[in-house]
Scaffold this motif. Structure first.
Motif, short mmCIF file in Angstrom:
data_model
loop_
_atom_site.label_atom_id
_atom_site.label_comp_id
_atom_site.label_asym_id
_atom_site.label_seq_id
_atom_site.Cartn_x
_atom_site.Cartn_y
_atom_site.Cartn_z
N GLU A 218 -0.15 -7.76 9.46
CA GLU A 218 -0.37 -6.92 8.27
C GLU A 218 -1.83 -6.52 8.23
O GLU A 218 -2.71 -7.34 7.95
CB GLU A 218 0.00 -7.70 7.01
CG GLU A 218 -0.33 -6.99 5.72
CD GLU A 218 0.31 -5.63 5.56
OE1 GLU A 218 -0.36 -4.62 5.87
OE2 GLU A 218 1.46 -5.58 5.12
N ALA B 168 -3.53 0.32 3.47
CA ALA B 168 -3.51 1.19 2.28
C ALA B 168 -4.94 1.48 1.82
O ALA B 168 -5.88 0.77 2.19
CB ALA B 168 -2.72 0.52 1.15
N THR C 113 -5.63 -0.15 -3.87
CA THR C 113 -4.18 -0.17 -3.98
C THR C 113 -3.69 -1.59 -4.24
O THR C 113 -4.14 -2.53 -3.60
CB THR C 113 -3.53 0.36 -2.68
OG1 THR C 113 -4.02 1.67 -2.42
CG2 THR C 113 -2.02 0.37 -2.78
N LEU D 161 3.73 -2.86 -1.25
CA LEU D 161 3.25 -2.30 0.02
C LEU D 161 4.19 -2.67 1.15
O LEU D 161 4.75 -3.77 1.17
CB LEU D 161 1.84 -2.79 0.34
CG LEU D 161 0.71 -2.23 -0.52
CD1 LEU D 161 -0.64 -2.76 -0.02
CD2 LEU D 161 0.71 -0.72 -0.51
N THR D 162 4.35 -1.76 2.11
CA THR D 162 5.30 -1.97 3.21
C THR D 162 4.68 -1.82 4.58
O THR D 162 5.39 -1.70 5.57
CB THR D 162 6.46 -0.96 3.09
OG1 THR D 162 5.91 0.37 3.14
CG2 THR D 162 7.24 -1.16 1.82
N PRO E 159 9.14 -5.39 1.46
CA PRO E 159 7.77 -5.11 1.00
C PRO E 159 7.14 -6.35 0.38
O PRO E 159 7.83 -7.34 0.10
CB PRO E 159 7.97 -4.02 -0.06
CG PRO E 159 9.37 -4.18 -0.52
CD PRO E 159 10.15 -4.75 0.63
#
Length: 117
Positions: A14, A18, A22, A27-28, A36
């Motif tokens: 990860e 973003a 954010t 978030l994905t 997510p």
């Protein structure tokens, strides 16, 4: 049965790509995940987990994207399901339904870099 695994290749990663500011909830991004991000009791409070890049974390030769998470309060937690049937398929117990990780003869390592303030 021996299943070759590429050395030093993350199964899930990860980068928090973003835009800074954010919220984490929903978030994905990244790879190797099946859902997510979910922040327990998310209410949009300014202190909850947010993406930032103001002072990137670093550790030895650990790859870093520059973005990271900042925040969290009131012992709120976040979670995300890994893609057991996809990225982690070589670690699934043969015949398990639903699929579970823990195949004999396999080892998984988990790494995170964080600063607690």
């Amino acid at each position: 049965m021996t299943v070759p695994i590429a050395a030093q290749q993350p199964l899930a990663h990860e980068p928090f790509a973003a835009a800074p500011g954010t919220f984490l909830n929903g978030l994905t991004g990244g790879t190797g995940f099946a859902s997510p991000w979910a922040v327990i009791n998310f209410d949009g409070n300014v202190n909850q987990f947010r993406v930032t890049n103001s002072a990137p974390l670093s550790f030895a030769n650990l790859a870093s994207s520059g973005n990271y998470l900042l925040g969290g309060y009131n012992n709120f937690t976040s979670s995300r399901r890994i893609d057991v049937a996809g990225a982690f398929t070589n670690h699934v117990v043969v015949g398990s339904n639903p699929a579970v990780i823990g195949r004999d003869g396999t080892t998984l390592w988990f790494l995170r870099c964080y600063v607690e303030k």
